[in-house]
Design a protein around this motif. Structure first.
Motif, mmCIF file in Angstrom:
data_model
loop_
_atom_site.group_PDB
_atom_site.id
_atom_site.type_symbol
_atom_site.label_atom_id
_atom_site.label_comp_id
_atom_site.label_asym_id
_atom_site.label_seq_id
_atom_site.Cartn_x
_atom_site.Cartn_y
_atom_site.Cartn_z
ATOM 1 N N SER A 41 3.311 8.456 -0.266
ATOM 2 C CA SER A 41 2.850 7.895 1.002
ATOM 3 C C SER A 41 1.484 7.256 0.788
ATOM 4 O O SER A 41 0.865 7.415 -0.271
ATOM 5 C CB SER A 41 2.766 8.995 2.055
ATOM 6 O OG SER A 41 1.737 9.922 1.708
ATOM 7 N N GLN A 42 1.008 6.551 1.783
ATOM 8 C CA GLN A 42 -0.309 5.919 1.658
ATOM 9 C C GLN A 42 -1.423 6.949 1.531
ATOM 10 O O GLN A 42 -2.497 6.648 1.014
ATOM 11 C CB GLN A 42 -0.557 5.008 2.865
ATOM 12 C CG GLN A 42 0.283 3.740 2.832
ATOM 13 C CD GLN A 42 0.050 2.843 4.031
ATOM 14 O OE1 GLN A 42 -0.122 3.327 5.156
ATOM 15 N NE2 GLN A 42 0.056 1.535 3.811
ATOM 16 N N GLY A 43 -1.148 8.167 1.958
ATOM 17 C CA GLY A 43 -2.120 9.237 1.806
ATOM 18 C C GLY A 43 -2.059 9.920 0.452
ATOM 19 O O GLY A 43 -2.838 10.838 0.182
ATOM 20 N N GLY A 44 -1.115 9.503 -0.403
ATOM 21 C CA GLY A 44 -1.016 10.069 -1.743
ATOM 22 C C GLY A 44 -0.020 11.200 -1.881
ATOM 23 O O GLY A 44 0.170 11.738 -2.981
ATOM 24 N N GLN A 45 0.653 11.590 -0.801
ATOM 25 C CA GLN A 45 1.639 12.667 -0.876
ATOM 26 C C GLN A 45 2.895 12.174 -1.600
ATOM 27 O O GLN A 45 3.423 11.104 -1.297
ATOM 28 C CB GLN A 45 2.013 13.141 0.530
ATOM 29 C CG GLN A 45 3.077 14.234 0.543
ATOM 30 C CD GLN A 45 3.602 14.516 1.944
ATOM 31 O OE1 GLN A 45 3.270 13.796 2.899
ATOM 32 N NE2 GLN A 45 4.413 15.550 2.081
ATOM 33 N N THR A 127 4.626 2.893 -3.324
ATOM 34 C CA THR A 127 3.925 3.421 -2.153
ATOM 35 C C THR A 127 4.665 3.045 -0.881
ATOM 36 O O THR A 127 4.986 1.869 -0.665
ATOM 37 C CB THR A 127 2.488 2.877 -2.092
ATOM 38 O OG1 THR A 127 1.796 3.230 -3.300
ATOM 39 C CG2 THR A 127 1.742 3.466 -0.899
ATOM 40 N N THR A 129 4.629 3.002 3.340
ATOM 41 C CA THR A 129 3.692 3.044 4.458
ATOM 42 C C THR A 129 3.900 4.348 5.229
ATOM 43 O O THR A 129 4.885 5.073 5.007
ATOM 44 C CB THR A 129 3.910 1.856 5.402
ATOM 45 O OG1 THR A 129 5.219 1.957 5.985
ATOM 46 C CG2 THR A 129 3.779 0.536 4.657
ATOM 47 N N ALA A 130 2.983 4.618 6.148
ATOM 48 C CA ALA A 130 3.089 5.855 6.933
ATOM 49 C C ALA A 130 4.395 5.891 7.718
ATOM 50 O O ALA A 130 5.065 6.935 7.806
ATOM 51 C CB ALA A 130 1.891 5.971 7.875
#
Length: 440
Positions: A41-45, A127, A129-130
Motif C-alpha cells: 500500500s502507499q503506507g508501505g504495508q 504499489t 493506492t489506498a
C-alpha cells in the motif's frame, strides 16, 4: 508420387509457420506482465507477494476454476471471468472510497488509480493506492464467501475452498490479473492485455489497433481459403492437385478383405471409442443441465459429487481421448493395407497400447475427481489436474499419454518399414508415417 517441389514447398510453409509461432511465444514471455515480489500500500504495508500470486494460480488451476470461470477476460462458463469480476468490484469499492458514483472527481480518480502503472522494476515492488488496498482487503472476504459454504449454487462443490490462506492467495492472483489488465504498459496507451477485459469504470477498452488487426486476420483467413479453393478449381490439373491415378482406383467388397490380427484388435479400440463418446455425451448433458437448474439435478444434489467444473473437465478431456483413440486405431488398421503385410505379434502390441490408453483415460479422470475434491496435495497434484483447458489431465498422465503415442509410432514403423525401404520420402507411405510422427 508427390513431386519434390511440393515437398520443399510444404517444408518451407512448416518452417515459416513454426518460426512465427516461436517468435510470438518468445515475445509473449519477454513482454508479459511482471509478477512483483511485493505488492504494498502507499503506507508501505505488504498486501501480498509474488509467491501468493503463484500459489493462487496453482489453486485456481488445480481446483478446476478455469472450467468454471476464466481469467484475463477469456470468457466464462457458469462462473465469472475472475479478472473482470475483480476489476469491476474493486472499481466500485474505489469509487465509493472517493465519494461515490455521482462524483465526477471520484470517477476520474478511479481511472487514474487503475491506469497508472506503479510497478518499480528495480525493487520489483508494485504499489497500490489506498483505495485499491481497501478493495483488495474487502474482496478477500467476498471471495471467501463465494468459494465457501454456498459455492454449490455456483456449480462448485460445497465448501469448495474454505482455507483462509488459499482464499487470500486466490484473491491475490485475481488482483494481479486485474492490475495487468488495466495498468498501462510503460510508454504505451494500453495495458499488458491490450486493455482487456473491458471495464468502463476504469476506462478499460481495447485500442483501435486490436479491433483492426482482429478483423484483418479474419478477412485474411477467409480470403486465403477462398483463394486456395479458386486455385484448386482453376489450375488443379496443372499443379498436380487432382489425382492422376483416379481411373486406376478399385474397391473390394468387405467380405473379400481378410483382416489381420492387429486389424481385428482395432475392434476393441472402436468399442472404447463408443464408450468414451457415450460418457462424454452424458457428462455434457449434465453440464448443460447446470445452466438450466444450477441448484439440483432433478432433486439430486449433483454438485456434491460431480460439480460443474468436474463434468466440464471430463467433457472436454473425453472429446480429446476418443478422438485420439480413433486416430490410434485408424493408424494400426491402415498399416497392413499400406505395407501389404503385418509383422508377427503386432496385435499384442496393439492390445498393450489399448490397455495403456485405458489406464491414462480412466486414471486421469480419477485424478481430476480427487484433485477438484481437494483430496490431492503436494507432489500428488501430478496425478490430478493441470487445469489448463484442453490440457486438464495431470502432468503424470500427460507424459504417459505422450509415451503411448511414441509407442504407437513404433508400432506403425514396425509394420511399415519393409515398404518404406523401397519408397521415396515423397510418396504416400512416408507421408502417412510423417503424419503419425506429428501427433505425439
Amino acid at each position: 508420387m508427390v513431386s519434390r517441389t511440393w515437398v520443399q514447398a510444404a517444408a518451407l510453409v512448416v518452417l515459416f509457420g513454426f518460426t512465427v509461432l516461436g517468435f510470438l511465444a518468445f515475445r509473449t514471455y519477454e513482454t508479459g506482465p511482471p509478477i512483483a515480489d511485493r505488492v504494498v500500500s502507499q503506507g508501505g504495508q505488504v498486501l501480498f507477494t509474488g509467491a501468493d500470486v503463484t500459489k493462487g494460480q496453482q489453486i485456481f488451476l488445480s481446483d478446476g476454476l478455469m472450467e468454471n470461470g476464466s481469467i484475463f477476460g477469456h470468457g466464462a462458463y457458469l462462473g465469472p471471468d475472475f479478472t473482470a469480476d475483480y476489476l469491476h468490484r474493486a472499481a466500485q469499492i474505489a469509487t465509493r472510497e472517493y465519494g461515490g458514483s455521482t462524483s465526477d472527481t471520484a470517477r476520474q480518480r478511479v481511472i487514474q488509480d487503475f491506469k497508472t502503472n506503479r510497478y518499480d522494476p528495480a525493487s520489483k515492488t508494485l504499489t497500490y493506492t489506498a483505495a485499491q488496498a481497501v478493495a483488495y482487503k474487502e474482496l478477500i472476504g467476498y471471495y471467501g464467501n463465494y468459494f465457501g459454504a454456498d459455492s454449490a449454487v455456483k456449480g462448485l462443490r460445497p465448501h469448495a475452498i474454505t482455507d483462509p490462506t488459499q482464499i487470500r492467495a486466490l484473491t491475490s492472483f485475481f488482483s494481479w490479473s486485474a492490475w495487468a489488465g488495466s495498468a498501462l504498459r510503460p510508454d504505451k496507451n494500453y495495458s499488458y492485455t491490450n486493455s482487456w477485459p473491458s471495464e468502463p469504470l476504469v476506462g478499460n477498452q481495447p485500442p483501435a489497433n486490436v479491433l483492426v488487426w482482429s478483423v484483418l486476420s479474419l478477412i485474411a483467413l477467409l480470403a486465403g481459403i477462398g483463394a486456395l479453393f479458386a486455385a484448386f478449381g482453376r489450375w488443379g490439373d496443372r499443379f498436380g492437385w487432382k489425382g492422376r491415378q483416379a481411373d486406376s482406383i478399385s474397391f473390394r467388397l468387405p467380405g473379400d478383405v481378410v483382416l489381420t490380427p492387429a486389424q481385428r484388435a482395432c475392434a476393441y479400440f472402436f468399442l472404447v471409442v463408443g464408450l468414451l463418446f457415450f460418457i462424454q455425451v452424458m457428462v455434457g448433458a449434465a453440464s448443460e443441465h447446470y445452466h438450466v437448474d444450477i441448484a439440483s439435478f432433478f432433486g439430486f444434489d449433483l454438485a456434491r459429487w460431480l460439480p460443474y467444473n468436474l463434468v466440464r473437465t471430463w467433457h472436454v478431456q473425453l472429446s480429446i481421448f476418443w478422438t485420439a483413440t480413433s486416430f490410434l486405431a485408424a493408424g494400426i488398421f491402415l498399416t497392413p493395407m499400406i505395407a501389404g503385410r503385418e509383422p508377427r505379434r503386432q496385435h499384442w502390441l496393439a492390445y498393450g497400447l489399448l490397455g495403456a490408453l485405458a489406464l491414462v483415460v480412466f486414471g486421469s479422470m480419477a485424478g481430476e475427481y480427487l484433485d477438484i475434491h481437494g483430496l490431492l496435495s503436494g507432489t500428488l497434484h501430478a496425478f490430478g489436474m493441470q487445469g489448463f483447458e484442453y490440457i486438464d489431465l495431470g502432468r503424470f498422465w500427460q507424459i504417459l499419454l505422450t509415451v503411448g503415442m511414441v509407442i504407437w509410432v513404433v508400432i506403425l514403423y514396425r509394420g511399415l518399414r519393409s515398404r518404406l525401404r523401397n519408397e521415396s520420402r515423397g510418396n504416400m507411405p512416408w507421408m502417412f508415417f510423417f503424419t503419425a510422427l506429428a501427433i505425439p
